[in-house]
Design a protein around this motif. Structure first.
Motif, mmCIF file in Angstrom:
data_model
loop_
_atom_site.group_PDB
_atom_site.id
_atom_site.type_symbol
_atom_site.label_atom_id
_atom_site.label_comp_id
_atom_site.label_asym_id
_atom_site.label_seq_id
_atom_site.Cartn_x
_atom_site.Cartn_y
_atom_site.Cartn_z
ATOM 1 N N ALA A 107 -78.351 -36.682 -20.011
ATOM 2 C CA ALA A 107 -77.824 -37.992 -19.650
ATOM 3 C C ALA A 107 -76.615 -37.843 -18.731
ATOM 4 O O ALA A 107 -76.080 -36.741 -18.540
ATOM 5 C CB ALA A 107 -77.424 -38.745 -20.922
ATOM 6 N N THR A 108 -76.162 -38.948 -18.156
ATOM 7 C CA THR A 108 -74.931 -38.953 -17.361
ATOM 8 C C THR A 108 -73.767 -38.489 -18.227
ATOM 9 O O THR A 108 -73.681 -38.818 -19.412
ATOM 10 C CB THR A 108 -74.667 -40.369 -16.833
ATOM 11 O OG1 THR A 108 -75.756 -40.758 -15.987
ATOM 12 C CG2 THR A 108 -73.377 -40.432 -16.034
ATOM 13 N N ASN A 109 -72.856 -37.704 -17.623
ATOM 14 C CA ASN A 109 -71.678 -37.179 -18.325
ATOM 15 C C ASN A 109 -72.067 -36.315 -19.527
ATOM 16 O O ASN A 109 -71.392 -36.318 -20.556
ATOM 17 C CB ASN A 109 -70.750 -38.309 -18.775
ATOM 18 C CG ASN A 109 -69.938 -38.872 -17.630
ATOM 19 O OD1 ASN A 109 -69.229 -38.144 -16.950
ATOM 20 N ND2 ASN A 109 -70.063 -40.174 -17.399
ATOM 21 N N SER A 110 -73.140 -35.570 -19.375
ATOM 22 C CA SER A 110 -73.595 -34.704 -20.470
ATOM 23 C C SER A 110 -72.688 -33.484 -20.600
ATOM 24 O O SER A 110 -71.875 -33.175 -19.729
ATOM 25 C CB SER A 110 -75.027 -34.256 -20.215
ATOM 26 O OG SER A 110 -75.098 -33.520 -19.001
ATOM 27 N N ARG A 111 -72.857 -32.772 -21.713
ATOM 28 C CA ARG A 111 -72.097 -31.563 -21.988
ATOM 29 C C ARG A 111 -73.066 -30.445 -22.361
ATOM 30 O O ARG A 111 -73.975 -30.648 -23.169
ATOM 31 C CB ARG A 111 -71.128 -31.762 -23.149
ATOM 32 C CG ARG A 111 -70.104 -32.862 -22.958
ATOM 33 C CD ARG A 111 -69.012 -32.421 -22.000
ATOM 34 N NE ARG A 111 -67.918 -33.367 -21.940
ATOM 35 C CZ ARG A 111 -67.801 -34.329 -21.038
ATOM 36 N NH1 ARG A 111 -68.759 -34.480 -20.113
ATOM 37 N NH2 ARG A 111 -66.762 -35.133 -21.034
ATOM 38 N N VAL A 112 -72.855 -29.272 -21.757
ATOM 39 C CA VAL A 112 -73.526 -28.060 -22.209
ATOM 40 C C VAL A 112 -72.440 -27.089 -22.651
ATOM 41 O O VAL A 112 -71.476 -26.849 -21.918
ATOM 42 C CB VAL A 112 -74.387 -27.418 -21.102
ATOM 43 C CG1 VAL A 112 -74.943 -26.073 -21.578
ATOM 44 C CG2 VAL A 112 -75.531 -28.347 -20.709
ATOM 45 N N VAL A 113 -72.584 -26.553 -23.843
ATOM 46 C CA VAL A 113 -71.635 -25.564 -24.366
ATOM 47 C C VAL A 113 -72.416 -24.323 -24.774
ATOM 48 O O VAL A 113 -73.354 -24.413 -25.580
ATOM 49 C CB VAL A 113 -70.841 -26.106 -25.567
ATOM 50 C CG1 VAL A 113 -69.889 -25.033 -26.109
ATOM 51 C CG2 VAL A 113 -70.059 -27.359 -25.186
ATOM 52 N N ALA A 145 -72.679 -24.527 -14.560
ATOM 53 C CA ALA A 145 -71.694 -25.590 -14.308
ATOM 54 C C ALA A 145 -71.797 -26.105 -12.882
ATOM 55 O O ALA A 145 -71.623 -27.302 -12.627
ATOM 56 C CB ALA A 145 -70.288 -25.076 -14.602
ATOM 57 N N HIS A 146 -72.099 -25.216 -11.931
ATOM 58 C CA HIS A 146 -72.285 -25.653 -10.541
ATOM 59 C C HIS A 146 -73.567 -26.475 -10.376
ATOM 60 O O HIS A 146 -73.681 -27.247 -9.420
ATOM 61 C CB HIS A 146 -72.361 -24.433 -9.616
ATOM 62 C CG HIS A 146 -71.050 -23.752 -9.381
ATOM 63 N ND1 HIS A 146 -69.981 -24.367 -8.765
ATOM 64 C CD2 HIS A 146 -70.629 -22.492 -9.680
ATOM 65 C CE1 HIS A 146 -68.965 -23.524 -8.687
ATOM 66 N NE2 HIS A 146 -69.333 -22.377 -9.230
ATOM 67 N N GLU A 147 -74.524 -26.301 -11.266
ATOM 68 C CA GLU A 147 -75.797 -27.014 -11.167
ATOM 69 C C GLU A 147 -75.814 -28.353 -11.897
ATOM 70 O O GLU A 147 -76.749 -29.139 -11.726
ATOM 71 C CB GLU A 147 -76.925 -26.131 -11.705
ATOM 72 C CG GLU A 147 -77.142 -24.853 -10.914
ATOM 73 C CD GLU A 147 -78.279 -24.007 -11.479
ATOM 74 O OE1 GLU A 147 -79.021 -24.508 -12.349
ATOM 75 O OE2 GLU A 147 -78.418 -22.853 -11.044
ATOM 76 N N GLY A 152 -71.829 -34.200 -15.471
ATOM 77 C CA GLY A 152 -72.033 -33.244 -16.549
ATOM 78 C C GLY A 152 -71.192 -31.996 -16.377
ATOM 79 O O GLY A 152 -70.841 -31.605 -15.260
ATOM 80 N N THR A 153 -70.853 -31.343 -17.487
ATOM 81 C CA THR A 153 -70.060 -30.118 -17.457
ATOM 82 C C THR A 153 -70.741 -29.043 -18.290
ATOM 83 O O THR A 153 -71.537 -29.337 -19.189
ATOM 84 C CB THR A 153 -68.646 -30.346 -18.016
ATOM 85 O OG1 THR A 153 -68.736 -30.712 -19.406
ATOM 86 C CG2 THR A 153 -67.918 -31.441 -17.250
ATOM 87 N N ALA A 154 -70.410 -27.796 -17.989
ATOM 88 C CA ALA A 154 -70.880 -26.658 -18.782
ATOM 89 C C ALA A 154 -69.704 -25.728 -19.013
ATOM 90 O O ALA A 154 -69.020 -25.325 -18.073
ATOM 91 C CB ALA A 154 -72.011 -25.922 -18.070
ATOM 92 N N ASN A 155 -69.443 -25.408 -20.255
ATOM 93 C CA ASN A 155 -68.347 -24.541 -20.647
ATOM 94 C C ASN A 155 -68.802 -23.612 -21.767
ATOM 95 O O ASN A 155 -69.900 -23.784 -22.312
ATOM 96 C CB ASN A 155 -67.145 -25.375 -21.116
ATOM 97 C CG ASN A 155 -66.559 -26.236 -20.015
ATOM 98 O OD1 ASN A 155 -65.906 -25.738 -19.114
ATOM 99 N ND2 ASN A 155 -66.795 -27.542 -20.083
#
Length: 452
Positions: A107-113, A145-147, A152-155
């Motif tokens: 979804a919009t503004n998703s998070r991957v950790v 994170a670049h993709e 959305g963010t990935a950390n």
């Protein structure tokens, strides 16, 4: 935040034009609102590892709908991909490909950790395969994170030896990275090296009962920091130069705190802060070294006044104040568990033309934080640095338009951050929920395409 391009792209016509021309398409970021749910949709937990089991338990306890296998029709608000226990790069692929298959369902503004053990841990110092596998998670997380799209963010979370995801500091890191508090943090890692820390009873008031000192608090990022700490329950002490006394007093009065007009380069600055906290509040639990100056000049044209003044304010003052705060005669005010955050900068990581003095000072405070960390740990406390990237402030508003637009767009989120984004990261790092993270530098830059 005056960002005409961002406003235009947010319109229907702007979206169509930007998509057709392949232009950056920033979206409005999901930022923290007290009382709002942690995630606005279900979370997918991947990996089948002890960390994955802990993640599912934690998320369920936080009121999040959790799935452990992908459903084609679901839009996911977050994915937690767990790689703990891997001992060879060959073990990464299955979970990575499961994660890749989910990306179109975010979804919009998703998070991957991502969750993995620390590649710098002593346990793999002489194990090339295991260290290669853990280090591989770093590269894939930064690349992912670049993709990411649509805000959305990935950390990543890096677990130290003997630290599980259910440790308070690791659980606190997970909640922060999934939340709106980390809106402008992407491509970054939170190392959790100990089981220290404590999760707050009220997630919206994690600093209740704490006394927090913030330097440079009269305006800009400093004012945002002091407001955010007060929102999270802290009693605030604002420090700034006497010339900013009127603005400082207005900010702290609004928050029910106290003001201390003070030149932090004075030899007795630390002692005066301690005495203020002793007499007015009886304690000091948090220090945020935010005060800083710039005196930009090409090195060939640099003079001693410009060089010395920047180092004096940005680095040397902190060294003296920290020494005072950690002195034996300060224990009646400071006690155990002092948490310090110092403001670094991406200029201190990657350097910046015309800022040799500023970059030296900000790189210096990252070294200061790393070297002071063991002293704080011995007393149950922590010290960390926050390195902002392009943040929309009065200072950046004065940058020429073209330079300003480049600064806004050369990050994975294609927009500038806000002072609140910096403040949210600081509020997390000074909370007990971050007790397992010490001596680290966290970039708040939208994954700026400069530095590491």
């Amino acid at each position: 935040m005056n960002d005409p391009y961002g406003t235009f792209v947010d319109s229907a016509v702007g979206k169509r034009l930007a998509k057709a021309l392949g232009l950056p398409m920033p979206v409005q970021l999901r930022r923290h609102t007290p009382g709002a749910p942690l995630l606005e949709g279900p979370a997918l937990v991947l990996g089948g590892t002890p960390a994955a089991e802990a993640a599912a338990r934690l998320l369920t306890g936080w009121g999040v709908e959790v799935q452990t296998s992908r459903a084609e029709s679901v839009k996911y608000a977050a994915v937690v991909a767990c790689f703990d226990g891997i001992d060879t790069p060959a073990a990464i692929g299955e979970t990575v490909l499961d994660l890749g298959g989910t990306l179109r369902q975010l979804a919009t503004n998703s998070r991957v950790v991502t969750v993995a053990e620390d590649p710098e841990a002593a346990s793999v110092a002489e194990d090339p395969a295991a260290r290669a596998a853990r280090q591989g998670i770093t590269g894939l997380t930064r690349s992912l994170a670049h993709e990411m799209r649509a805000g959305g963010t990935a950390n990543g979370i890096q677990l130290g030896d003997g630290v599980g995801l259910d440790a308070p500091g690791a659980a606190g890191a997970l909640r922060f990275l999934l939340s709106g508090r980390s809106a402008y943090v992407s491509g970054q890692f939170l190392p959790v090296t100990t089981t220290a820390g404590r999760l707050p009873e009220d997630p919206d008031r994690p600093l209740a009962g704490k006394v927090a000192v913030v330097t440079g608090a009269a305006r800009g990022i400093g004012a945002a920091i002091i407001r955010t700490l007060a929102r999270d329950g802290a009693t605030v002490v604002g420090v700034d130069v006497p010339a900013a006394g009127e603005s400082l007093t207005a900010v702290v009065n609004e928050l029910g705190g106290t003001a201390l007009p003070l030149d932090i380069t004075a030899e007795d600055a630390g002692a005066r802060i301690l005495e203020h906290c002793r007499s007015r509040h009886g304690r000091m639990d948090i220090v945020v070294h935010n005060a800083g100056i710039t005196r930009d000049k090409m090195l060939a044209n640099m003079d001693a006044a410009r060089w010395d003044s920047v180092l004096a304010v940005n680095t040397l003052s902190q060294l003296r104040m920290n020494e005072a705060f950690l002195a034996e005669d300060a224990k009646d005010v400071v006690g155990e568990g002092l948490r310090i955050v110092t403001l670094a900068s991406t200029s201190g990581i990657a350097g910046n033309r015309g800022q040799t003095n500023y970059a030296a000072s900000k790189s210096g405070v990252m070294g200061l934080a790393a070297a002071t960390a063991p002293l704080l740990a011995a007393r149950g406390g922590t010290i960390n640095a926050v390195a902002p990237g392009f943040i929309e402030t009065e200072m950046t508003a004065k940058i020429p338009l073209l330079t300003r637009e480049v600064g806004r767009r050369i990050n994975s989120l294609s927009q500038g951050g806000t002072p609140v984004d910096v403040a949210e990261a600081i509020a997390f790092l000074v909370s007990d929920a971050a007790g397992g993270t010490n001596g680290n530098t966290l970039r708040v830059c939208g994954q700026a395409m400069m530095g590491a």
